[in-house]
Scaffold this motif. Sequence first.
Motif, PDB file in Angstrom:
ATOM      1  N   LEU A 587       0.823  -1.203   0.000  1.00 53.43           N
ATOM      2  CA  LEU A 587       0.000   0.000   0.000  1.00 53.43           C
ATOM      3  C   LEU A 587       0.860   1.257   0.000  1.00 53.43           C
ATOM      4  N   LEU A 588       1.957   1.232   0.761  1.00 51.46           N
ATOM      5  CA  LEU A 588       2.842   2.390   0.828  1.00 51.46           C
ATOM      6  C   LEU A 588       3.468   2.676  -0.532  1.00 51.46           C
ATOM      7  N   LYS A 589       3.899   1.622  -1.221  1.00 55.67           N
ATOM      8  CA  LYS A 589       4.518   1.807  -2.531  1.00 55.67           C
ATOM      9  C   LYS A 589       3.505   2.284  -3.566  1.00 55.67           C
ATOM     10  N   GLU A 590       2.249   1.881  -3.410  1.00 59.19           N
ATOM     11  CA  GLU A 590       1.216   2.370  -4.320  1.00 59.19           C
ATOM     12  C   GLU A 590       0.959   3.862  -4.124  1.00 59.19           C
ATOM     13  N   GLN A 591       1.175   4.343  -2.912  1.00 54.73           N
ATOM     14  CA  GLN A 591       0.915   5.748  -2.606  1.00 54.73           C
ATOM     15  C   GLN A 591       2.079   6.649  -3.005  1.00 54.73           C
ATOM     16  N   VAL A 592       3.306   6.221  -2.706  1.00 55.56           N
ATOM     17  CA  VAL A 592       4.464   7.098  -2.917  1.00 55.56           C
ATOM     18  C   VAL A 592       5.364   6.633  -4.047  1.00 55.56           C
ATOM     19  N   GLY A 593       5.039   5.515  -4.671  1.00 60.81           N
ATOM     20  CA  GLY A 593       5.887   5.025  -5.753  1.00 60.81           C
ATOM     21  C   GLY A 593       6.619   3.757  -5.350  1.00 60.81           C
ATOM     22  N   GLU A 594       7.138   3.054  -6.323  1.00 61.28           N
ATOM     23  CA  GLU A 594       7.780   1.768  -6.078  1.00 61.28           C
ATOM     24  C   GLU A 594       9.037   1.911  -5.232  1.00 61.28           C
ATOM     25  N   HIS A 595       9.790   2.961  -5.451  1.00 64.37           N
ATOM     26  CA  HIS A 595      11.037   3.166  -4.717  1.00 64.37           C
ATOM     27  C   HIS A 595      10.819   4.237  -3.649  1.00 64.37           C
ATOM     28  N   VAL A 596      10.648   3.773  -2.417  1.00 62.05           N
ATOM     29  CA  VAL A 596      10.449   4.695  -1.303  1.00 62.05           C
ATOM     30  C   VAL A 596      11.797   5.309  -0.939  1.00 62.05           C
ATOM     31  N   ARG A 597      11.847   6.628  -0.875  1.00 56.41           N
ATOM     32  CA  ARG A 597      13.097   7.304  -0.554  1.00 56.41           C
ATOM     33  C   ARG A 597      13.452   7.106   0.911  1.00 56.41           C
ATOM     34  N   HIS A 598      14.701   7.420   1.245  1.00 61.07           N
ATOM     35  CA  HIS A 598      15.178   7.262   2.613  1.00 61.07           C
ATOM     36  C   HIS A 598      14.813   8.451   3.479  1.00 61.07           C
TER      37      HIS A 598
END
Length: 800
Positions: A587-598
């Motif tokens: 769900l997080l990757k769907e919201q912010v994109g596949e590559h979650v930044r640090h």
Amino acid sequence: MTFQSQSTRFADYFVVCGLDVKSGLEPDQLSGEHLQCPPLDRPFKSKVLDHYPESVPWNAFDKVAVGMLSFPRGLSFCIQKADRQPDFHSFIITREDGTRTYGSAFIYYEEVTDDKILAAMQTLQHMFLAEVETDVSDTLHIEQVGGNLRFSPGTTKKRTIDNLKIYKSNKDRLYVTKCLCLITQQPFVQPTQQFLQQLHSAVLNPTEIEFSLESYIYNVLYEVPLPPPGRSMKFYGIKSPIFCQRPSVSELPLFDFCLSQLFDYLDIRDIVQLFTTLLLEHQVLLYSSDYQKLMLVAECMMTLIFPYQWQHVYVPILPASLTHFLDAPVPFVMGLHHGKESRSELQLPSEANMCFVDIDARTVEVPEDLPNFPHSQELIGELIKVKNKFRHANEKSVNITTRKSFSTLDNFDSSLKDSRLSNQSCPDLQNKLDILHKSEAFNKISEIAKKTGVWNTIDEFSDKTKDVSTQNDDNDPSSMSEQEITQLNYNNTVREIFLNHFLHIFSSYDTFVIPPNQDMESWLTNRESMQNFDKASFLSDQPEAYLPFLSYFTETQMFATFIDNKILSLWEDPEPSLRIFDGRLKLLKEQVGEHVRHTYAPCNTIEDTENLLKKRVIYVDHVSPKPHTLEGLTVSTTIEPGNFPQLNEKVLNTEPVFKAKSREGAKWRKRDRQLQHSEHLKMNPEQREVVEKHAKLWLKYLQEARSKSMRQPKLSDMSASAMIQTNWKFVETLLQEGKTKTKRMLVDKMGHEAIELGHGEVNITGVEENTLIASLCDMLERIWSHGLQSKKVKILKCKS
């Protein structure tokens, strides 16, 4: 066939612990030597007096463990002048295979009426006073502390025997502690506490109860079911209804303690440091004079490290007889209860790697050079906001309640108008229902709703409108109180914040998991010699500020177990905590994109999860049958106010026979059984055989892993030979750990020569090598510091 089975029973056992008058006064030798103390300050041996039923197939009754954890420091005596407030604490019994049983203990003082016990206490009192009178030592004097006698070396203020508060048989009444206990399979803390409190209140005022005590205990043991995941339930105590709920399989696991109390006991910054210490698997010792505080802090910290699970010794309440386990040079979480002794009197092994938490003093002493948790300042800031938000909400709720109490008369007329309007609306609703029944489209939708278990008939809704007035009855509420709902929301908010931090830190962990190139059986066989996670690549992909923490954390047993579960999910259903974590990560990757930044983003799932929770607790799914008169109970048990009576053993050990007409409580269970078996029914025989084979292999692997290292001390075996065997298991585990890490570094240094010798190719980067060396040094420090501490104690004894 019984009415309730393992999967649907709320409580397994009801237990009564206390003083066995047949055995007399026996000193609790496991709690240490207390002959120098007055009899009222000495711990005495407690026993399990009764438990019902005798046994259940899925949960064998552990008499030793229940008795020891109900009274961790033995029985206590007092006279009528002392403080005799009841107390409550919960406890956990962890078996050798890692499974848990949960207990709730309500302790109160009961007057002693047995002549032999009274005479024995009087004799002990005379012996003690005679010894005091003949003691001519100048360094031992008697001091009065809180109404009790204590020896105090070097005390200048003496008191005569006549002025001391002691037990006098001709003037005083003697009281002793007794415990009422419920044993459950799920960690229900609030519901069990409410039931036991109401039961004790009924003993104090027996004229106020409608049925016999056996009726209420029988009801909670046999007739109150366990709500399935995602459901809520209302059952009846002695005076008022009790509510409980279970999260669905997609939500965070059941947690029934109050996280708000954790933030009252400890500072938020100290909680974050304690949280970091746990993740790095240091020794953690909790210290308090309240058993429930020990249990609450331990369980709160365990739930905050989700989705990871503590893999080492876990004893939130350490009985006085097992304090030698503090010498073990392995990670542990233990809770140590203290009485009147001070912190300086506590003798501990080397504290360099120990986190000492004095809950009563609100202090946390962390190990040396503890790294910071990534984004710890953001975490602290979020928690401070949550604490302030709910504090203001509680203050507002109190003010609103006060205003409502003064405006009751003003609103009386308007309430009458509302009731007339509601009565007038009922015919309109009935007309609408009649129109719906004639609709062909509605009939099709209704058939689908019946099949899926949403309702049996639309008329259920009309019945609910008729019972609006009864739902608002204060004596029989239809849902949880506002205070209980607020507490659930508080827990949910804090847990979501901690989980959100893990999601951001390990957003790409799955790309560094090394998939096996063999079948499950081969992988399990060679598990210890295989590398399952590319730690070097993972660490090189992290910001430099994260490395001090992550380099240690990726070496912990909890992280290794998490990765093992991830690999096992290739062959079978994922472990529950892994399934929830991966689902949230998706769900997080769907919201912010596949590559979650640090970089960290505040939690945005609180509102959605809170809505699920509110819907479940406001609209209760099931109402359990009320207590009733028991058929086999011909003579009612006589209750002397304040004294818990001897219950009818035959009635409480007889399980009811299943009745086909009891369908109301089975409506929601039928749907859950269908969902559980749907996937199994779709499998062909070959698929089912493969699944069962994998399950057996995984179970075998877990048993072998647990046999190599002792995860939990066994309460029933405390002999010297058993302790030697236990300590040797600790040593074997540490030696194997050191051998593995040393071999990996050595093989890397040997290079091609190691490959020629058949060791295979092992590539270790500088970061990972430093991590291995640091963890190896830490392990060696744990071993040698333990030895030095033992040696130091021996030297001090020799000098003295």
